[in-house]
Design a protein around this motif. Sequence first.
Motif, PDB file in Angstrom:
ATOM      1  N   TYR A 127       0.835  -1.197   0.000  1.00 30.17           N
ATOM      2  CA  TYR A 127       0.000   0.000   0.000  1.00 30.17           C
ATOM      3  C   TYR A 127       0.875   1.253   0.000  1.00 30.17           C
ATOM      4  CZ  TYR A 127      -3.665  -3.280   1.330  1.00 30.17           C
ATOM      5  OH  TYR A 127      -4.540  -4.327   1.340  1.00 30.17           O
ATOM      6  N   ALA A 128       0.451   2.238  -0.784  1.00 29.91           N
ATOM      7  CA  ALA A 128       1.132   3.531  -0.786  1.00 29.91           C
ATOM      8  C   ALA A 128       0.089   4.626  -0.842  1.00 29.91           C
ATOM      9  CB  ALA A 128       2.086   3.654  -1.968  1.00 29.91           C
ATOM     10  N   LEU A 129       0.443   5.767  -0.306  1.00 23.06           N
ATOM     11  CA  LEU A 129      -0.510   6.867  -0.185  1.00 23.06           C
ATOM     12  C   LEU A 129       0.208   8.193  -0.411  1.00 23.06           C
ATOM     13  CD1 LEU A 129      -3.028   7.336   2.745  1.00 23.06           C
ATOM     14  CD2 LEU A 129      -1.296   9.082   2.323  1.00 23.06           C
ATOM     15  N   GLU A 130      -0.358   9.029  -1.261  1.00 21.94           N
ATOM     16  CA  GLU A 130       0.143  10.396  -1.418  1.00 21.94           C
ATOM     17  C   GLU A 130      -0.683  11.297  -0.514  1.00 21.94           C
ATOM     18  OE1 GLU A 130       0.757  13.969  -4.707  1.00 21.94           O
ATOM     19  OE2 GLU A 130       0.203  11.960  -5.398  1.00 21.94           O
ATOM     20  N   ASP A 131      -0.022  12.000   0.392  1.00 25.90           N
ATOM     21  CA  ASP A 131      -0.765  12.860   1.317  1.00 25.90           C
ATOM     22  C   ASP A 131      -0.968  14.255   0.723  1.00 25.90           C
ATOM     23  OD1 ASP A 131       1.554  14.390   1.743  1.00 25.90           O
ATOM     24  OD2 ASP A 131       1.984  13.498   3.698  1.00 25.90           O
ATOM     25  N   SER A 138       4.379   4.607   2.501  1.00 26.82           N
ATOM     26  CA  SER A 138       4.186   3.265   1.949  1.00 26.82           C
ATOM     27  C   SER A 138       4.499   2.184   2.966  1.00 26.82           C
ATOM     28  CB  SER A 138       5.072   3.061   0.713  1.00 26.82           C
ATOM     29  OG  SER A 138       6.428   2.941   1.083  1.00 26.82           O
ATOM     30  N   THR A 139       3.946   1.014   2.711  1.00 22.94           N
ATOM     31  CA  THR A 139       4.269  -0.173   3.502  1.00 22.94           C
ATOM     32  C   THR A 139       5.264  -1.011   2.715  1.00 22.94           C
ATOM     33  OG1 THR A 139       2.466  -1.460   2.527  1.00 22.94           O
ATOM     34  CG2 THR A 139       1.957  -0.193   4.510  1.00 22.94           C
ATOM     35  N   GLU A 140       6.037  -1.784   3.400  1.00 23.06           N
ATOM     36  CA  GLU A 140       6.942  -2.769   2.785  1.00 23.06           C
ATOM     37  C   GLU A 140       7.838  -2.174   1.706  1.00 23.06           C
ATOM     38  OE1 GLU A 140       5.131  -6.477   1.651  1.00 23.06           O
ATOM     39  OE2 GLU A 140       3.449  -6.128   2.993  1.00 23.06           O
ATOM     40  N   ARG A 141       8.342  -0.981   1.925  1.00 21.34           N
ATOM     41  CA  ARG A 141       9.268  -0.343   0.984  1.00 21.34           C
ATOM     42  C   ARG A 141       8.702  -0.330  -0.425  1.00 21.34           C
ATOM     43  NH1 ARG A 141      14.260   0.368   2.961  1.00 21.34           N
ATOM     44  NH2 ARG A 141      15.207   0.292   0.899  1.00 21.34           N
ATOM     45  N   PHE A 142       7.429  -0.068  -0.547  1.00 23.36           N
ATOM     46  CA  PHE A 142       6.743  -0.021  -1.844  1.00 23.36           C
ATOM     47  C   PHE A 142       7.125   1.267  -2.568  1.00 23.36           C
ATOM     48  CE2 PHE A 142       2.285   0.456  -3.916  1.00 23.36           C
ATOM     49  CZ  PHE A 142       2.791   0.013  -5.128  1.00 23.36           C
ATOM     50  N   GLN A 143       7.650   1.139  -3.789  1.00 20.63           N
ATOM     51  CA  GLN A 143       8.083   2.289  -4.568  1.00 20.63           C
ATOM     52  C   GLN A 143       7.694   2.077  -6.022  1.00 20.63           C
ATOM     53  OE1 GLN A 143       9.698   5.105  -3.315  1.00 20.63           O
ATOM     54  NE2 GLN A 143       9.323   5.949  -5.344  1.00 20.63           N
TER      55      GLN A 143
END
Length: 282
Positions: A127-131, A138-143
């Motif tokens: 999961y990743a989120l732009e604030d 992000s979780t788990e070094r998600f890129q």
Amino acid sequence: MTILTDTSVAGIDDQRNSHQKLMIALDVDGTLVDHDGHMTPGVREAARAVVAEGHDVLIATGRSLNATLPVIEQIGLERGYAVCCNGGVTLRLDPALESGYEIIHKATFDPAPALKALRERLPAAKYALEDEEGNFLSTERFQDASFGVEAVGVDFQTMLDATAVRVVVFSSENTSEEFSEAIRQVGLSGVTYSVGWTAWLDIAAAGVTKASALEQLRHRLGTHPRHTLAIGDGRNDIEMLEWAGRGVAMGQAPEEVIAVADEVTASVYDDGAARVLRGLLG
């Protein structure tokens, strides 16, 4: 639907080889660039020529701001507008501004309900989120290259507490079909979402799409609906292609995207966007 060639008109002769100013919305990935991020000289030259001819050319992409700016530069777009984050962020471009642009609209939402529901169904997903400040959590070094900035690793609770412009979910553990089925079972509400080519999900605020942002800009520009053109290839382009007076799907687009388009051009690997753009030149 019409299969577009270099010479076909597809029923709107007043838009081809005329001096009518058009509002042209261009998707990026799978349209202007291939899935390795490469833009061919043919596409770049055709886009620059349409910009130089004075049409209102806009980028309309799922990418975040910083990943969109290099594409804007490549096609020589210095003035006008760009839509990022699938409609979540709108830019006004002007070389007189300190950064060359300003954010004129940002649509935020509470991501917690969607994130909780998705994690229950897809516990192994990333999961990743732009604030609202443009940071990526992000979780788990998600890129991903579409983020445009380095994501900061956080725990899931931090993401739940954030205010989001864009949420991305990716699963390497599921097939695209399994992923799509899990999302259907979740029954996401209060947000707008689109499933990508792989097990990829983009989430925006309710009612926010490329089309909703483009419609606001159409009013700002004073463009008649029949003088709008959009080119795209993904499921996140469906509303945009329906919105446009002339919606063109790329040749490699999924069936559901092609179904809503007025025309189909060649694939991104055969410079399909360039074929359409060259046809607009006087």
